[in-house]
Design a protein around this motif. Sequence first.
Motif, PDB file in Angstrom:
ATOM      1  N   ALA A   4      -7.591  37.104  54.049  1.00  0.00           N
ATOM      2  CA  ALA A   4      -7.258  35.854  55.278  1.00  0.00           C
ATOM      3  C   ALA A   4      -8.036  35.281  56.256  1.00  0.00           C
ATOM      4  O   ALA A   4      -8.994  36.018  56.486  1.00  0.00           O
ATOM      5  N   GLU A   5      -7.794  34.219  57.171  1.00  0.00           N
ATOM      6  CA  GLU A   5      -7.887  34.506  58.965  1.00  0.00           C
ATOM      7  C   GLU A   5      -9.438  34.594  58.779  1.00  0.00           C
ATOM      8  O   GLU A   5      -9.723  35.534  59.472  1.00  0.00           O
ATOM      9  N   LEU A  43       1.171  40.407  56.881  1.00  0.00           N
ATOM     10  CA  LEU A  43       1.632  39.570  56.056  1.00  0.00           C
ATOM     11  C   LEU A  43       0.860  38.810  56.546  1.00  0.00           C
ATOM     12  O   LEU A  43      -0.295  38.070  55.477  1.00  0.00           O
ATOM     13  N   ARG A  44       0.533  38.201  57.733  1.00  0.00           N
ATOM     14  CA  ARG A  44      -0.559  36.670  58.628  1.00  0.00           C
ATOM     15  C   ARG A  44      -1.751  37.294  58.691  1.00  0.00           C
ATOM     16  O   ARG A  44      -2.204  36.717  57.330  1.00  0.00           O
ATOM     17  N   TRP A  46      -3.801  38.505  55.782  1.00  0.00           N
ATOM     18  CA  TRP A  46      -3.741  40.173  54.326  1.00  0.00           C
ATOM     19  C   TRP A  46      -5.353  39.896  53.842  1.00  0.00           C
ATOM     20  O   TRP A  46      -6.300  39.330  54.287  1.00  0.00           O
ATOM     21  N   ASN A 101       9.865  33.798  49.991  1.00  0.00           N
ATOM     22  CA  ASN A 101       9.396  32.648  50.687  1.00  0.00           C
ATOM     23  C   ASN A 101       7.413  33.237  51.003  1.00  0.00           C
ATOM     24  O   ASN A 101       7.458  33.559  52.051  1.00  0.00           O
ATOM     25  N   SER A 103       3.550  34.634  50.266  1.00  0.00           N
ATOM     26  CA  SER A 103       2.522  34.370  48.839  1.00  0.00           C
ATOM     27  C   SER A 103       2.213  34.754  48.324  1.00  0.00           C
ATOM     28  O   SER A 103       2.522  36.242  48.602  1.00  0.00           O
ATOM     29  N   PHE A 105      -0.825  36.621  47.215  1.00  0.00           N
ATOM     30  CA  PHE A 105      -1.362  37.527  48.369  1.00  0.00           C
ATOM     31  C   PHE A 105      -0.797  38.527  48.887  1.00  0.00           C
ATOM     32  O   PHE A 105      -0.821  39.753  49.056  1.00  0.00           O
ATOM     33  N   GLN A 106      -0.131  37.641  49.424  1.00  0.00           N
ATOM     34  CA  GLN A 106       0.503  38.763  50.443  1.00  0.00           C
ATOM     35  C   GLN A 106       1.226  39.637  50.217  1.00  0.00           C
ATOM     36  O   GLN A 106       1.708  40.884  50.516  1.00  0.00           O
TER      37      GLN A 106
END
Lengths: 192, 205
Positions: A4-5, A43-44, A46, A101, A103, A105-106
């Motif tokens: 991500a990110e 989490l943020r 991942w 809540n 996701s 992939f997280q």
Amino acid sequence: MAEAEESPGDPGTASPRPLMRDLKAVGKKFMHVLYPRRSNTLLRDWDLWGPLILCVTLALMLQRGSADSEKDGGPQFAEVFVVVWFGAVTITVNSKLLGGNISFFQSLCVLGYCILPLTVAMLICRLVLLAEPGPINFMVRLFVVTVMFAWSVVASTAFLADSQPPNRKALAIYPVFLFYFVISWMILTFTP
Amino acid sequence: RLQQIFNDDTEDVSLFDAEEETTNRPKKSKIRHPVASFFHLFFRVSAIIVYLLCELLSSSFIACMVTIILLLSCDFWAVKNVTGRLMVGLRWWNHIDEDGKSHWVFESRKASPQENKAVSEAESRIFWLGLIACPVLWVIFAFSALFSFRVKWLAVVIMGVVLQGANLYGYIRCKVGSRKNFTSMATSYLGKQFLRQNTGGDQTS
């Protein structure tokens, strides 16, 4: 998909994503698993590279009998892969069905990264198995695997607990417990 | 908000015939990123070759499996993060905002004339050819492994399908997003083909 990110400050979409940034992110997550605190990093931001590396390492170490060439260790390698990924997917689906809540992939990311302590246990067990077999050998391995199993469960609950609805926490955590238990069992019962 | 920056005034880049749509952009038929083009194809094709020739290359199933997994991973990272951006100016990723909600973002680069970053036709062809052909092959391998009961290969074949399929899906969505409407893209493409055949106009190629 595997990470991500993206930073919007990248000069246009033409510039390729830097490899070092991804490698550092993976390393940072390994550190977070080893010293678990309630934090949002796993989490943020991942990624699934860590779990892939850990899964391949674990599968390679769980090979038995390289002298036994017709078996060739093939089925066990695929077995570890299937157990890890299918198990992680099942837990994720379970937690989503319970109303969590987080996701998809997280959740896979957290579960995969928290295999790190058990991979370390596997390493230690393989070293211990080089010594002479016996009850002491087994006790040492049992102790190491138990400690690492507890570490894995604690680390993953530290990250996952917040995302579960409060009255369903035990229902969501129980499969995680089972998942790491199965992996610990595979590690403990391994004989070269 | 990011999407708006990239999708406003996005030039039409059609999937198959780059020269038809872009009359105000210089035609580029040379390869501007040879290293990226090479690696785009190298990892994918090597993974397929190793899979097909595993019996000949090495007696160890494990070595082949680990090699294929490494090649598939490198390919996934390279295609998603490097070759897509350099060769066709598209990118896609997942973004988790402060509320913890996950969003998938698909973007295409707006090519402004003064930047001279037009998409090269040859590179575009190489990119899409590699992107589409390889997942199709892996799906064929999956069926073949299933029906010939070579089940021990299924894990790695499924991984191939998933990783390469994900890149294919992501980039198609980037492309489709830049056109804003998939049906209009399909009908305009078919319409052009029809007109071209019927008026017998010569192509600029």
